[in-house]
Design a protein around this motif. Structure first.
Motif, PDB file in Angstrom:
ATOM      1  N   SER A   2      48.673 -36.877  50.069  1.00 41.83           N
ATOM      2  CA  SER A   2      49.613 -35.934  50.666  1.00 41.83           C
ATOM      3  C   SER A   2      50.909 -36.626  51.067  1.00 41.83           C
ATOM      4  CB  SER A   2      48.994 -35.278  51.899  1.00 41.83           C
ATOM      5  OG  SER A   2      49.967 -34.543  52.617  1.00 41.83           O
ATOM      6  N   VAL A  19      46.826 -31.802  56.397  1.00 43.72           N
ATOM      7  CA  VAL A  19      45.439 -31.370  56.586  1.00 43.72           C
ATOM      8  C   VAL A  19      44.498 -32.199  55.725  1.00 43.72           C
ATOM      9  CG1 VAL A  19      43.825 -29.472  56.206  1.00 43.72           C
ATOM     10  CG2 VAL A  19      46.016 -29.037  57.320  1.00 43.72           C
ATOM     11  N   SER A  20      44.860 -32.442  54.470  1.00 40.08           N
ATOM     12  CA  SER A  20      43.958 -33.214  53.605  1.00 40.08           C
ATOM     13  C   SER A  20      43.739 -34.619  54.145  1.00 40.08           C
ATOM     14  CB  SER A  20      44.487 -33.268  52.170  1.00 40.08           C
ATOM     15  OG  SER A  20      45.677 -34.023  52.076  1.00 40.08           O
ATOM     16  N   PRO A  35      45.607 -32.365  48.504  1.00 42.71           N
ATOM     17  CA  PRO A  35      46.220 -31.063  48.759  1.00 42.71           C
ATOM     18  C   PRO A  35      46.594 -30.393  47.441  1.00 42.71           C
ATOM     19  CG  PRO A  35      47.844 -32.798  49.049  1.00 42.71           C
ATOM     20  CD  PRO A  35      46.528 -33.486  48.781  1.00 42.71           C
ATOM     21  N   SER A  44      42.893 -29.120  50.480  1.00 42.40           N
ATOM     22  CA  SER A  44      43.652 -28.231  51.365  1.00 42.40           C
ATOM     23  C   SER A  44      44.587 -27.368  50.529  1.00 42.40           C
ATOM     24  CB  SER A  44      44.443 -29.036  52.405  1.00 42.40           C
ATOM     25  OG  SER A  44      45.384 -29.885  51.790  1.00 42.40           O
ATOM     26  N   ARG A  45      44.654 -26.067  50.882  1.00 43.35           N
ATOM     27  CA  ARG A  45      45.456 -25.136  50.110  1.00 43.35           C
ATOM     28  C   ARG A  45      46.035 -24.071  51.038  1.00 43.35           C
ATOM     29  NH1 ARG A  45      41.170 -25.032  45.091  1.00 43.35           N
ATOM     30  NH2 ARG A  45      40.097 -23.275  46.003  1.00 43.35           N
ATOM     31  N   ARG A  75      36.601 -27.998  51.793  1.00 41.96           N
ATOM     32  CA  ARG A  75      37.812 -27.228  51.539  1.00 41.96           C
ATOM     33  C   ARG A  75      38.331 -26.536  52.794  1.00 41.96           C
ATOM     34  NH1 ARG A  75      35.543 -23.671  48.660  1.00 41.96           N
ATOM     35  NH2 ARG A  75      35.682 -24.869  46.725  1.00 41.96           N
ATOM     36  N   ALA A  76      39.650 -26.615  52.991  1.00 42.81           N
ATOM     37  CA  ALA A  76      40.345 -25.789  53.976  1.00 42.81           C
ATOM     38  C   ALA A  76      41.419 -25.032  53.213  1.00 42.81           C
ATOM     39  CB  ALA A  76      40.954 -26.639  55.083  1.00 42.81           C
ATOM     40  N   GLU A  77      41.225 -23.736  53.016  1.00 42.95           N
ATOM     41  CA  GLU A  77      42.215 -22.956  52.288  1.00 42.95           C
ATOM     42  C   GLU A  77      42.654 -21.750  53.116  1.00 42.95           C
ATOM     43  OE1 GLU A  77      40.903 -21.455  48.531  1.00 42.95           O
ATOM     44  OE2 GLU A  77      39.197 -20.375  49.364  1.00 42.95           O
ATOM     45  N   LEU A  98      45.537 -21.781  54.547  1.00 40.85           N
ATOM     46  CA  LEU A  98      46.200 -22.409  55.694  1.00 40.85           C
ATOM     47  C   LEU A  98      47.556 -21.789  56.004  1.00 40.85           C
ATOM     48  CD1 LEU A  98      45.358 -26.123  54.818  1.00 40.85           C
ATOM     49  CD2 LEU A  98      44.267 -24.705  56.562  1.00 40.85           C
ATOM     50  N   ARG A 130      44.259 -20.330  59.701  1.00 45.97           N
ATOM     51  CA  ARG A 130      44.323 -21.793  59.623  1.00 45.97           C
ATOM     52  C   ARG A 130      43.256 -22.424  60.517  1.00 45.97           C
ATOM     53  NH1 ARG A 130      48.231 -25.751  58.439  1.00 45.97           N
ATOM     54  NH2 ARG A 130      48.055 -27.644  59.697  1.00 45.97           N
ATOM     55  N   LEU A 158      40.044 -24.748  59.247  1.00 45.63           N
ATOM     56  CA  LEU A 158      39.859 -26.116  59.719  1.00 45.63           C
ATOM     57  C   LEU A 158      38.522 -26.281  60.430  1.00 45.63           C
ATOM     58  CD1 LEU A 158      43.451 -26.929  61.015  1.00 45.63           C
ATOM     59  CD2 LEU A 158      42.334 -27.817  58.963  1.00 45.63           C
TER      60      LEU A 158
END
Length: 203
Positions: free
Chosen positions: A9, A16-17, A93, A139-140, A176-178, A180, A187, A191
């Motif tokens: 990133s 976040v990533s 990311p 992360s997306r 995965r956190a998408e 965001l 968000r 997370l």
């Protein structure tokens, strides 16, 4: 136990990533207290993009440019990292529906015929030893899973799974956190879910 930790990133402390990849590494260190970590920050120390002189050098041509020579040596070190690692953690990311260009440059250095894959009688074969675990901290901003209309634009996790499998890394777990960019509540929920998944990771 050796852990290879890769970040890509460009957002530094706001990434976040990066926060997720660091949490995955920390969890692995709890599970494997005597592990050592090899860290590569591809945004800070990025490989050059492939060029004609690279390809000439790969085919045995002379390397007269110092920067090119250093970059080719760095690529060799990236491959050595993969062979040395038992666990590989990649902070990835999504940028414009795929991976950051600096992560793609790393991929171009580690996908090398005769080193990490070969073509056999039955097609391509990965040359990395079996048993290595890979964790992708994804992360997306949008949502690309399930029946999302944007799923057709997802060339991120699927690409990473494909290219890693190509060189023999088939044991891949995505954290995965998408969504965001869909507001503070979305968000925070994404997370929190990612952190729960990390906390539940087993050896």
């Amino acid at each position: 136990m050796t852990i290879l930790h890769i970040d890509s990133s460009i957002l530094g402390g706001h990434s976040v990533s990066r926060s997720l990849s660091a949490a995955i590494v920390a969890r692995q260190q709890v599970l494997h207290p005597h592990s050592r970590v090899i860290y590569r920050d591809l945004a800070v120390d990025a490989a050059l993009h492939l060029s004609g002189p690279h390809m000439a050098a790969f085919q045995g041509g002379a390397v007269s440019d110092a920067a090119l020579g250093a970059d080719i040596a760095a690529g060799g070190a990236y491959i050595d990292d993969l062979f040395a690692a038992d666990v590989i953690v990649i902070g990835a990311p999504m940028y414009n529906f795929s991976v950051p260009s600096q992560l793609k440059a790393w991929i171009d250095r580690v996908c090398v015929a005769g080193r990490t894959f070969q073509y056999g009688a039955n097609g391509p074969e990965g040359l990395l030893p079996q048993g290595k675990k890979v964790f992708i901290a994804s992360s997306r901003g949008g949502v690309y899973t399930g029946d999302s209309p944007a799923a057709v634009l997802e060339h991120h996790e699927t690409y990473l799974r494909g290219v890693l499998g190509f060189i023999g890394l088939s044991d891949v777990t995505v954290v995965r956190a998408e969504g965001l960019a869909r507001g503070d509540e979305a968000r925070a929920a994404a997370l929190a879910q990612a952190k729960r998944e990390i906390a539940a990771l087993a050896a």
